[in-house]
Design an enzyme around this catalytic site. Structure first.
Site, mmCIF file in Angstrom:
data_model
loop_
_atom_site.group_PDB
_atom_site.id
_atom_site.type_symbol
_atom_site.label_atom_id
_atom_site.label_comp_id
_atom_site.label_asym_id
_atom_site.label_seq_id
_atom_site.Cartn_x
_atom_site.Cartn_y
_atom_site.Cartn_z
ATOM 1 N N ASN A 182 -29.580 18.711 21.652
ATOM 2 C CA ASN A 182 -28.174 18.927 21.339
ATOM 3 C C ASN A 182 -27.785 17.922 20.254
ATOM 4 O O ASN A 182 -28.039 16.719 20.406
ATOM 5 C CB ASN A 182 -27.298 18.723 22.578
ATOM 6 C CG ASN A 182 -27.551 19.782 23.638
ATOM 7 O OD1 ASN A 182 -27.790 20.939 23.307
ATOM 8 N ND2 ASN A 182 -27.515 19.395 24.903
ATOM 9 N N HIS A 230 -32.615 12.659 22.386
ATOM 10 C CA HIS A 230 -33.445 12.966 23.550
ATOM 11 C C HIS A 230 -33.766 14.450 23.514
ATOM 12 O O HIS A 230 -32.916 15.267 23.137
ATOM 13 C CB HIS A 230 -32.725 12.604 24.852
ATOM 14 C CG HIS A 230 -31.317 13.079 24.917
ATOM 15 N ND1 HIS A 230 -30.284 12.419 24.268
ATOM 16 C CD2 HIS A 230 -30.766 14.169 25.509
ATOM 17 C CE1 HIS A 230 -29.159 13.082 24.475
ATOM 18 N NE2 HIS A 230 -29.421 14.163 25.215
ATOM 19 N N ASP A 247 -33.808 14.011 34.388
ATOM 20 C CA ASP A 247 -32.364 14.054 34.141
ATOM 21 C C ASP A 247 -31.620 13.819 35.450
ATOM 22 O O ASP A 247 -31.990 14.351 36.497
ATOM 23 C CB ASP A 247 -31.973 15.405 33.524
ATOM 24 C CG ASP A 247 -30.608 15.349 32.876
ATOM 25 O OD1 ASP A 247 -30.537 15.415 31.636
ATOM 26 O OD2 ASP A 247 -29.594 15.222 33.609
ATOM 27 N N HIS A 305 -34.513 17.615 25.724
ATOM 28 C CA HIS A 305 -34.460 18.173 27.074
ATOM 29 C C HIS A 305 -35.684 19.057 27.286
ATOM 30 O O HIS A 305 -36.020 19.890 26.425
ATOM 31 C CB HIS A 305 -33.228 19.062 27.250
ATOM 32 C CG HIS A 305 -31.914 18.342 27.209
ATOM 33 N ND1 HIS A 305 -31.251 17.932 28.343
ATOM 34 C CD2 HIS A 305 -31.134 17.970 26.171
ATOM 35 C CE1 HIS A 305 -30.102 17.348 28.000
ATOM 36 N NE2 HIS A 305 -30.012 17.361 26.682
ATOM 37 N N VAL A 357 -24.828 11.962 25.083
ATOM 38 C CA VAL A 357 -25.447 10.633 24.949
ATOM 39 C C VAL A 357 -25.978 10.534 23.517
ATOM 40 O O VAL A 357 -26.841 11.321 23.114
ATOM 41 C CB VAL A 357 -26.587 10.419 25.964
ATOM 42 C CG1 VAL A 357 -27.232 9.053 25.750
ATOM 43 C CG2 VAL A 357 -26.067 10.546 27.394
ATOM 44 N N GLN A 361 -23.838 17.499 22.925
ATOM 45 C CA GLN A 361 -24.428 16.152 23.020
ATOM 46 C C GLN A 361 -23.411 15.192 23.638
ATOM 47 O O GLN A 361 -22.259 15.119 23.203
ATOM 48 C CB GLN A 361 -24.858 15.641 21.640
ATOM 49 C CG GLN A 361 -25.601 14.305 21.739
ATOM 50 C CD GLN A 361 -26.157 13.818 20.400
ATOM 51 O OE1 GLN A 361 -25.939 14.430 19.350
ATOM 52 N NE2 GLN A 361 -26.887 12.721 20.458
HETATM 53 P P1 5GP Z 1 -26.821 15.631 26.130
HETATM 54 O O1 5GP Z 1 -25.596 16.243 26.759
HETATM 55 O O2 5GP Z 1 -26.445 14.391 25.333
HETATM 56 O O3 5GP Z 1 -27.675 16.576 25.363
HETATM 57 O O4 5GP Z 1 -27.734 15.172 27.340
HETATM 58 C C1 5GP Z 1 -27.541 13.976 28.030
HETATM 59 C C2 5GP Z 1 -28.270 14.126 29.341
HETATM 60 O O5 5GP Z 1 -28.428 12.837 29.895
HETATM 61 C C3 5GP Z 1 -27.510 14.977 30.350
HETATM 62 O O6 5GP Z 1 -28.326 16.072 30.751
HETATM 63 C C4 5GP Z 1 -27.232 14.017 31.480
HETATM 64 O O7 5GP Z 1 -27.324 14.620 32.762
HETATM 65 C C5 5GP Z 1 -28.272 12.940 31.280
HETATM 66 N N1 5GP Z 1 -27.874 11.621 31.746
HETATM 67 C C6 5GP Z 1 -26.684 11.017 31.530
HETATM 68 N N2 5GP Z 1 -26.673 9.795 32.091
HETATM 69 C C7 5GP Z 1 -27.887 9.628 32.677
HETATM 70 C C8 5GP Z 1 -28.462 8.565 33.424
HETATM 71 O O8 5GP Z 1 -27.869 7.508 33.658
HETATM 72 N N3 5GP Z 1 -29.735 8.766 33.874
HETATM 73 C C9 5GP Z 1 -30.437 9.915 33.618
HETATM 74 N N4 5GP Z 1 -31.673 9.981 34.115
HETATM 75 N N5 5GP Z 1 -29.910 10.937 32.917
HETATM 76 C C10 5GP Z 1 -28.648 10.795 32.455
#
Ligand code: 5GP
Length: 114
Positions: free
Chosen positions: A87, A100, A32, A102, A96, A94
């Site tokens: 999420n 995914h 992440d 975590h 993205v 969430q």
């Molecule tokens: P969510 O909030 O959708 O459950 O998690 C999205 C995760 O993707 C977040 O923990 C965020 O830090 C990670 N993330 C967002 N953009 C990027 C990226 O460009 N590269 C990587 N490696 N992680 C990302």
């Protein structure tokens, strides 16, 4: 599926850089970019599904493989204690919209969540 590529699809297609720890036909595992624990990995399917709520029985093998990949990577790092999180939806955190898992480890986690 929306025509626009998600951040994770761009990483899978090597259009964006990332620390890639594992890859096979179904998933990729990356670090992440904004880690919430000393170890914070994301297990991402290569096929874009926006939300866990959009999955069906047909995706069970893929979802199981995501969890199995997390288990294997934690075993390889000798981590016995870790948290796995999906999420689903904005109010759940969430950001993205390409599913995914975590994988968080390396510190204690509180329960219940805030
Ligand atoms: P969510 O909030 O959708 O459950 O998690 C999205 C995760 O993707 C977040 O923990 C965020 O830090 C990670 N993330 C967002 N953009 C990027 C990226 O460009 N590269 C990587 N490696 N992680 C990302």
């Amino acid at each position: 599926m929306s025509a626009e590529k998600s951040i994770f699809q761009k990483i899978i297609d090597r259009e964006l850089p990332a620390d890639i720890l594992y890859e096979d036909d179904l998933v990729i595992a990356i670090k992440d970019i904004n880690p919430q624990a000393p170890i914070h990995l994301l297990i991402v399917p290569k096929r874009k599904i926006a939300k866990i709520a959009d999955t069906s029985l047909a995706d069970i093998t893929l979802l199981g493989h995501m969890i199995g990949t997390a288990r294997t990577l934690m075993q390889q790092q000798n981590m016995d204690d870790y948290r796995l999180v999906f999420n689903n939806g904005e109010k759940a955190g969430q950001t993205v919209f390409h599913i995914h898992l975590h994988v968080l480890a390396g510190r204690s986690f509180s329960w219940p969540l805030g």
